[in-house]
Design a protein around this motif. Structure first.
Motif, PDB file in Angstrom:
ATOM      1  N   ILE A   1      24.046   3.246  14.925  1.00  0.00           N
ATOM      2  CA  ILE A   1      24.912   4.139  14.144  1.00  0.00           C
ATOM      3  C   ILE A   1      24.548   4.080  12.659  1.00  0.00           C
ATOM      4  O   ILE A   1      24.484   5.114  11.984  1.00  0.00           O
TER       5      ILE A   1
ATOM      6  N   TYR B   1      30.433   8.279  18.354  1.00  0.00           N
ATOM      7  CA  TYR B   1      30.712   7.952  16.955  1.00  0.00           C
ATOM      8  C   TYR B   1      31.357   9.142  16.237  1.00  0.00           C
ATOM      9  O   TYR B   1      32.350   8.986  15.523  1.00  0.00           O
TER      10      TYR B   1
ATOM     11  N   LYS C   1      25.793   8.378  19.454  1.00  0.00           N
ATOM     12  CA  LYS C   1      26.024   9.250  18.299  1.00  0.00           C
ATOM     13  C   LYS C   1      27.185  10.212  18.563  1.00  0.00           C
ATOM     14  O   LYS C   1      28.007  10.470  17.676  1.00  0.00           O
TER      15      LYS C   1
ATOM     16  N   GLU D   1      21.881  11.985  10.242  1.00  0.00           N
ATOM     17  CA  GLU D   1      22.156  12.607  11.541  1.00  0.00           C
ATOM     18  C   GLU D   1      23.647  12.705  11.809  1.00  0.00           C
ATOM     19  O   GLU D   1      24.104  13.622  12.503  1.00  0.00           O
ATOM     20  N   VAL D   2      24.407  11.735  11.310  1.00  0.00           N
ATOM     21  CA  VAL D   2      25.856  11.722  11.504  1.00  0.00           C
ATOM     22  C   VAL D   2      26.520  11.409  10.172  1.00  0.00           C
ATOM     23  O   VAL D   2      25.905  10.791   9.296  1.00  0.00           O
TER      24      VAL D   2
ATOM     25  N   ALA E   1      21.565   6.089  12.018  1.00  0.00           N
ATOM     26  CA  ALA E   1      21.870   7.519  12.123  1.00  0.00           C
ATOM     27  C   ALA E   1      22.584   8.015  10.866  1.00  0.00           C
ATOM     28  O   ALA E   1      22.350   9.137  10.407  1.00  0.00           O
TER      29      ALA E   1
END
Length: 259
Positions: A163, A134, A131, A171-172, A166
């Protein structure tokens, strides 16, 4: 010629942070790992004989860059004024930079790497590193795959899934470089990785790897076009073991490469 001019001539930039491959707000530990990674690429003991003189010169410059950025006072002056104290203790005199390097980093073996891979893959630490990479590389899968430890091209579907989940969970952020990556770029990355894997396996078989000097033998025998990938991997593993990192301790694989 001062240190900044030497950096410009040897590495194409007078920026000490760029030369070590770290961000300006990097922590002392990230600077240490950046120095290790960069110095492995030109370490005089790890290049062909014909390249040893130039490697030694660049290796010494990297040592000086690290000496400045690892000293809190000198780093503060550099950050504020963009200059270095050429007469300061870190740069004065003829320091044995190879001995300095050996004191900072210890040697590791193939077994160290194998043991680490077993505990690292699918761990919370790896998840966090994926993460981080990324976000730091804004979705660039080429750089993500180069940054995260212990992965090869067969891991890409697993990495992408992590990813994607996420992103879905919030989260991202969603980066265009990731969600809109072209098929051609994916294919090119896979072909590159497959070629490197075949070459690495061939070298391993030819050398009959399995002993204490495996890493040195592998590095010295590899083709030049594979130097960066192998050195980056070894640098991160050696830095981890050289720091005597506590089990479960955090690292930020992605952050080191951000420029």
């Amino acid at each position: 010629m001062g240190l900044l001019e030497q950096c410009e001539a040897a590495f194409g930039s007078p920026d000490l942070y760029r030369v070590l491959g770290v961000r300006r707000n990097a922590s002392p530990e990230e600077i240490r790992r950046g120095y290790h990674r960069a110095s492995l690429r030109v370490h005089p003991d790890r290049v062909e004989p014909a390249d040893k003189e130039e490697a030694t010169r660049r290796f010494q410059i990297l040592g000086k860059a690290y000496a400045v950025l690892s000293d809190a006072e000198q780093r503060a002056v550099y950050d504020e004024q963009g200059t270095v104290d050429e007469e300061g203790e870190a740069l004065r005199g003829e320091r044995d930079w190879q001995e300095y390097w050996r004191l900072l980093f210890k040697k590791i073996t193939v077994k160290d790497i194998e043991d680490f891979e077993k505990s690292y893959k699918d761990s919370e630490e790896e998840l966090a590193d994926i993460k981080t990479a990324y976000v730091d590389f804004e979705g660039d899968m080429d750089r993500i795959m180069e940054s995260v430890l212990c992965v090869d091209y067969t891991d890409e579907p697993r990495i992408r899934k992590i990813i994607e989940e996420a992103i879905k969970s919030g989260e991202v952020p969603s980066y265009k470089a990731f969600v809109k990556e072209s098929k051609q770029k994916m294919i090119a990355r896979k072909r590159r990785a497959e070629k490197e894997a075949r070459e690495a396996e061939k070298t391993k078989d030819e050398l009959g790897l399995g002993g204490e000097d495996d890493l040195k033998a592998l590095i010295q025998s590899r083709n030049k076009d594979r130097k960066k990938e192998m050195d980056d991997f070894l640098a991160q593993l050696e830095a981890k073991y050289g720091n005597n990192a506590k089990k479960g301790g955090k690292k930020t694989a992605g952050k080191k490469g951000k420029k």
